[in-house]
Write an enzyme that holds these catalytic residues in place. Structure first.
Site, PDB file in Angstrom:
ATOM      1  N   GLN A 229      86.939 -17.188  -1.834  1.00 45.18           N
ATOM      2  CA  GLN A 229      87.056 -16.163  -2.655  1.00 45.18           C
ATOM      3  C   GLN A 229      88.278 -16.261  -4.271  1.00 45.18           C
ATOM      4  O   GLN A 229      89.351 -16.439  -4.129  1.00 45.18           O
ATOM      5  CB  GLN A 229      87.208 -14.635  -2.254  1.00 45.18           C
ATOM      6  CG  GLN A 229      87.560 -12.931  -2.738  1.00 45.18           C
ATOM      7  CD  GLN A 229      87.584 -11.999  -2.364  1.00 45.18           C
ATOM      8  OE1 GLN A 229      88.875 -12.121  -2.276  1.00 45.18           O
ATOM      9  NE2 GLN A 229      86.830 -10.997  -2.323  1.00 45.18           N
TER      10      GLN A 229
ATOM     11  N   TYR B 278      90.351  -5.231  -9.517  1.00 42.64           N
ATOM     12  CA  TYR B 278      91.246  -6.423 -10.451  1.00 42.64           C
ATOM     13  C   TYR B 278      89.887  -6.716 -11.840  1.00 42.64           C
ATOM     14  O   TYR B 278      89.422  -5.867 -11.552  1.00 42.64           O
ATOM     15  CB  TYR B 278      90.717  -7.915  -9.324  1.00 42.64           C
ATOM     16  CG  TYR B 278      92.045  -7.868  -7.711  1.00 42.64           C
ATOM     17  CD1 TYR B 278      93.343  -7.365  -8.209  1.00 42.64           C
ATOM     18  CD2 TYR B 278      91.482  -7.282  -6.664  1.00 42.64           C
ATOM     19  CE1 TYR B 278      94.020  -7.225  -6.883  1.00 42.64           C
ATOM     20  CE2 TYR B 278      92.124  -6.676  -5.973  1.00 42.64           C
ATOM     21  CZ  TYR B 278      93.557  -6.317  -5.958  1.00 42.64           C
ATOM     22  OH  TYR B 278      93.786  -5.798  -4.543  1.00 42.64           O
TER      23      TYR B 278
ATOM     24  N   GLY C  35      85.879  -7.115   8.647  1.00 46.41           N
ATOM     25  CA  GLY C  35      86.986  -6.938   8.046  1.00 46.41           C
ATOM     26  C   GLY C  35      87.798  -6.729   8.799  1.00 46.41           C
ATOM     27  O   GLY C  35      88.411  -8.502   9.879  1.00 46.41           O
TER      28      GLY C  35
HETATM   29  C1  FMN Z   1      95.038  -7.245   5.735  1.00 45.90           C
HETATM   30  C2  FMN Z   1      93.248  -7.027   4.464  1.00 45.90           C
HETATM   31  C3  FMN Z   1      93.146  -7.980   2.845  1.00 45.90           C
HETATM   32  C4  FMN Z   1      92.420  -7.784   2.282  1.00 45.90           C
HETATM   33  N1  FMN Z   1      92.261  -8.851   1.072  1.00 45.90           N
HETATM   34  C5  FMN Z   1      91.186  -8.331   0.537  1.00 45.90           C
HETATM   35  C6  FMN Z   1      90.850  -9.357  -0.226  1.00 45.90           C
HETATM   36  O1  FMN Z   1      91.794 -10.454  -0.426  1.00 45.90           O
HETATM   37  N2  FMN Z   1      89.937  -9.135  -0.907  1.00 45.90           N
HETATM   38  C7  FMN Z   1      89.014  -8.803  -0.772  1.00 45.90           C
HETATM   39  O2  FMN Z   1      87.678  -8.806  -1.752  1.00 45.90           O
HETATM   40  N3  FMN Z   1      88.890  -7.561   0.328  1.00 45.90           N
HETATM   41  C8  FMN Z   1      89.671  -7.634   0.685  1.00 45.90           C
HETATM   42  N4  FMN Z   1      89.773  -6.536   2.222  1.00 45.90           N
HETATM   43  C9  FMN Z   1      88.667  -5.971   1.726  1.00 45.90           C
HETATM   44  C10 FMN Z   1      88.201  -6.730   3.013  1.00 45.90           C
HETATM   45  O3  FMN Z   1      87.324  -7.770   2.977  1.00 45.90           O
HETATM   46  C11 FMN Z   1      86.722  -5.787   3.468  1.00 45.90           C
HETATM   47  O4  FMN Z   1      86.135  -5.092   2.995  1.00 45.90           O
HETATM   48  C12 FMN Z   1      86.975  -3.739   4.112  1.00 45.90           C
HETATM   49  O5  FMN Z   1      88.252  -4.327   5.034  1.00 45.90           O
HETATM   50  C13 FMN Z   1      86.449  -3.137   4.651  1.00 45.90           C
HETATM   51  O6  FMN Z   1      85.205  -3.929   6.265  1.00 45.90           O
HETATM   52  P1  FMN Z   1      86.074  -3.157   7.130  1.00 45.90           P
HETATM   53  O7  FMN Z   1      86.144  -2.188   7.189  1.00 45.90           O
HETATM   54  O8  FMN Z   1      85.565  -4.589   8.520  1.00 45.90           O
HETATM   55  O9  FMN Z   1      87.913  -4.231   7.938  1.00 45.90           O
HETATM   56  C14 FMN Z   1      91.219  -6.973   3.074  1.00 45.90           C
HETATM   57  C15 FMN Z   1      91.006  -5.696   3.811  1.00 45.90           C
HETATM   58  C16 FMN Z   1      92.113  -6.022   4.804  1.00 45.90           C
HETATM   59  C17 FMN Z   1      92.338  -5.378   5.509  1.00 45.90           C
END
Ligand code: FMN
Length: 376
Positions: A100, A182, A313
């Site tokens: 990414q 971003y 995630g």
């Molecule tokens: C610890 C953490 C770091 C994350 N860092 C990013 C990132 O670097 N880039 C991004 O697009 N989304 C990031 N996200 C968002 C996740 O990609 C995802 O969209 C979000 O956690 C929702 O999915 P989930 O409910 O399955 O966790 C992050 C989420 C978490 C929990």
């Protein structure tokens, strides 16, 4: 035809996937201060190689594009070299991996940066909110300066260069991070884009930066099928605001549909609950849906035809063997939010896989809590 489930095989970018489960991009802040991925990341990603696709943590294409502490980059030879054993380890376990590419734009603080250059953004509007710095603790986001029109091709070129570097480091493809407030989302959104040149003003102009960046990444990759994009319409994270997200992202989905991208990755929000229904018919390619999914809801979304792949995630943080756990309907471990961004192995590579000998019935079934962690 049997119904598609999370464990049905799939196909992406010319490779077969063992399931329909994608590991979400997640910043974990284990890299060096100079943006070199840590050796721990080899083990971390290899542990999760049973995902149909891994999307890495957000990775800066340039020093100017980095704003958080200990996040990786991919512009220097040392950084590129450090990614290689990571992609090798995932491939050795049969997995596939996209990098990414994340340029923070106006989100960042000087104390986290290896360059003296100021943050850049479509417009000189500071994002409300604070971010962690290792030396000064929590700090307000810095005030960015507006990019000059003539500088923009150079920023687009950074994404193309990062794409070339990613492929050289063994990645199967790259994802443009156009979500979570971003740089690309700053161009798309009326609240952060007050430009009067060809990159702002009307909707077509607000789309321009993302479209030009995708074109440049496709050219660098040699194929559109190695380039994906993530969007998060209407999610206000990082002080981002748009007057009409449904209109903006419908226009974007229509514009990128003919490009032949690897996929469109959409993170849903409570403020635009029918975002998948709205965008899916507009994009003729693999559709990845993410945001708060579990076994039941992910299965239901696939069955309803809302997506081709489901992105997980937090569940992948604490369950490295998530596909195997879903296959056995086994207990899920809860993620420890306190170690999401802390240095070192704790909370990173120490979540165990299921003991193959243990039966799922022997374990108390815990329903995973859904902590409201910061999406990035
Ligand atoms: C610890 C953490 C770091 C994350 N860092 C990013 C990132 O670097 N880039 C991004 O697009 N989304 C990031 N996200 C968002 C996740 O990609 C995802 O969209 C979000 O956690 C929702 O999915 P989930 O409910 O399955 O966790 C992050 C989420 C978490 C929990």
């Amino acid at each position: 035809m049997p119904e598609v489930t999370l464990l049905t095989t799939g196909r992406l970018d010319g490779f077969d996937t063992p399931n329909r489960m994608v590991m979400a991009p997640m910043t974990r802040s284990r890299a060096s201060a100079a943006g070199v991925p840590s050796e721990l990341a080899i083990e971390y990603y290899a542990q999760r190689a049973s995902a149909g696709l891994i999307i890495t943590e957000g990775t800066a294409p340039s020093a100017a594009g980095s704003g958080y502490p200990r996040t990786p980059s991919i512009y220097s030879p040392e950084q590129i070299a450090a990614w290689r054993p990571i992609t090798d380890a995932v491939h050795a376990r049969g997995g596939h991996m996209f990098l990414q590419i994340m340029h923070v734009g106006r989100i960042g603080h000087a104390a986290n940066r290896v360059t003296d250059a100021r943050l850049v953004a479509p417009s000189a509007i500071r994002a409300a909110g604070q971010m962690w710095t290792d030396s000064l603790g929590l700090q307000d986001n810095d005030i960015p300066r507006a990019l000059d029109t003539r500088e923009i091709p150079g920023v687009v070129a950074e994404y193309a260069q990062a794409t070339r570097h990613a492929l050289a480091a063994g990645f199967d493809g790259v994802e443009l991070h156009s979500a979570s407030g971003y740089l690309p989302m700053q161009f798309l959104s009326t609240g952060s884009n007050h430009r009067t040149d060809v990159y702002g003003g009307n909707l077509q102009n607000r789309l321009r930066f993302v479209l030009e960046t995708l074109e440049a990444m496709i050219e660098a990759a040699g194929s559109a099928s190695r380039v994906g994009i993530k969007i998060s319409p209407a999610i206000p994270f990082n002080d981002i605001q748009d007057d009409d997200p449904a209109e903006t992202y419908s226009a974007l989905a229509r514009a990128i549909s003919p490009m032949g991208l690897a996929y469109l990755h959409v993170m849903r929000s409570a403020t635009l609950p029918d975002v998948f229904e709205t965008l899916r018919p507009l994009f003729h390619g693999p559709f990845l849906a993410g945001g708060g999914f579990g076994l039941e809801s992910g299965t239901a979304a696939l069955a309803a035809g809302l997506a081709d792949f489901i992105v997980f995630g937090k569940l992948f943080v604490s369950n490295p063997d998530l596909p195997a756990r879903f296959a056995r309907r086994a207990a899920l471990a809860d993620p420890d939010l306190s170690t999401f961004y802390t240095p070192g192995p704790k909370g990173y590579i120490d979540y165990p896989a299921l003991d193959n000998a243990a039966s799922s019935e022997a374990e108390p079934h815990r329903v995973s809590r859904r902590p409201e962690a910061e999406p990035r």
